[in-house]
Design an enzyme around this catalytic site. Structure first.
Site, PDB file in Angstrom:
ATOM      1  N   HIS A 143     -43.656   4.903 -17.182  1.00  0.00           N
ATOM      2  CA  HIS A 143     -42.541   4.343 -16.728  1.00  0.00           C
ATOM      3  C   HIS A 143     -41.199   5.135 -17.609  1.00  0.00           C
ATOM      4  CE1 HIS A 143     -39.030   2.353 -15.415  1.00  0.00           C
ATOM      5  NE2 HIS A 143     -38.257   2.579 -16.913  1.00  0.00           N
ATOM      6  N   HIS A 202     -37.396   8.591 -17.146  1.00  0.00           N
ATOM      7  CA  HIS A 202     -36.004   8.271 -18.418  1.00  0.00           C
ATOM      8  C   HIS A 202     -36.222   9.539 -18.623  1.00  0.00           C
ATOM      9  CE1 HIS A 202     -35.106   4.198 -17.935  1.00  0.00           C
ATOM     10  NE2 HIS A 202     -36.126   3.749 -17.801  1.00  0.00           N
ATOM     11  N   GLU A 244     -31.841   2.751 -14.368  1.00  0.00           N
ATOM     12  CA  GLU A 244     -33.077   2.510 -13.442  1.00  0.00           C
ATOM     13  C   GLU A 244     -32.860   2.491 -11.873  1.00  0.00           C
ATOM     14  OE1 GLU A 244     -35.325   1.890 -15.204  1.00  0.00           O
ATOM     15  OE2 GLU A 244     -35.230   1.343 -17.353  1.00  0.00           O
TER      16      GLU A 244
HETATM   17 CO    CO Z   1     -36.984   2.016 -18.070  1.00  0.00          CO
END
Ligand code: CO
Ligand code: PHE
Length: 296
Positions: free
Chosen positions: A144, A149, A190
């Site tokens: 993740h 990101h 997010e």
């Molecule tokens: Co995150």
């Protein structure tokens, strides 16, 4: 503990669990800023293979769904075949936008997190999910953090936005504004959508790293897609354990940056006087954005 609005709340909620809320990472090895060594040699062959599977599936889904900025960066990252070595990527990233990656054992306290962002360091969790967690994981892991990101850190405007967010976080801690600022993080960094020249696309990390939500958020008729409005976002609760009821859509990173640049001190004061909105609220003033349903 009712609402989780921040990393501190999440860490607290774990500690309140009956089993003592075990964190998955090894926090004992961390320095005061929670930085650890990645220990890349410690990943097993099975873990590299799992990474490869996760990466392939997600890179395929990202085509036509993630915004161009993300797709371009993924190409540059060369991280498809094995868990990446943070230091290698960090060097490439630093040359592009002066950001670095630092390895952390998992979620870190808010203050520490903001401290890193404010100094253009992005904390990336070192551990990788287990095979049974292929589709869903409650806490951020290396897949993740990295796949979601890191790509946008190559975009100069987004890179600046994230640093300003970090500085704003340190400020919000003093102003009691954290719950409002956490919603901004959630609905942009997010779970943000962007109306790009090619159509509606994903830029939020939580969606980018999700096998199901990356299509759901663009095509499903169920969630609301609402044009980004700072105050509206900051009033809106969010779901941490299911797909989102609402996505906020920006039209470009410049405008996101500009609309969040003003000093939030007065805004925080005003927000205390306004109702908090459930995640599935639709207000008369909301400007809706069409889904990609029916389009190829
Ligand atoms: Co995150
Ligand atoms: N302008 C915000 C403040 O004054 C800081 C900030 C910038 C927050 C960008 C989020 C994103 O607190």
């Amino acid at each position: 503990m009712d609402a989780i609005v921040s990393r501190d709340d999440f860490l607290k909620s774990l500690a309140e669990k009956s089993d003592g809320g075990k964190l998955r990472g090894n926090y004992a090895a961390a320095d005061p800023l929670y930085v650890v060594a990645q220990d890349w040699a410690g990943y097993t062959r099975e873990q590299h293979a799992l990474w490869q599977k996760l990466y392939r599936r997600q890179a395929n889904l990202a085509a036509g769904r993630a915004c161009e900025e993300v797709i371009d960066s993924l190409r540059r990252l060369d991280a498809a075949d094995a868990v990446p070595q943070f230091e290698r990527i960090s060097d490439v990233l630093f040359k592009a936008t002066r950001w670095r990656l630092v390895a952390v054992p998992g979620l870190v306290p808010d203050q520490v997190f903001f401290e890193h962002l404010a100094n253009r360091r992005f904390p990336v969790t070192v551990w990788l999910r287990e095979p049974y967690e292929f589709d869903y994981i409650a806490e951020p892991d290396v897949f993740h953090d990295f796949f979601g990101h890191v790509p946008l850190l190559f975009n100069p405007i987004f890179a600046d936005y994230l640093q300003e967010y970090g500085k704003g976080g340190l400020k919000a801690l003093k102003l009691d504004g954290l719950k409002y600022l956490a919603r901004l993080y959630w609905y942009t960094i997010e779970f943000g959508l962007i109306e790009s020249p090619g159509g509606l696309r994903v830029y939020g990390a939580g969606i980018l790293s999700s096998g199901g939500e990356i299509d759901y958020c663009l095509r499903s008729g169920k969630p609301h897609r609402i044009r980004f409005d700072l105050e509206r976002v900051m009033r809106t609760l969010y779901k941490i354990d299911s797909y989102q009821d609402t996505y906020f859509v920006i039209d470009c990173f410049e405008r996101l940056f500009d609309s969040t640049a003003p000093d939030f001190t007065q805004l925080y004061k005003r927000l205390i006087t306004l109702d908090t909105l459930p995640a599935d609220t639709l207000l008369a003033g909301d400007r809706l954005v069409a889904s990609l349903a029916g389009r190829r």
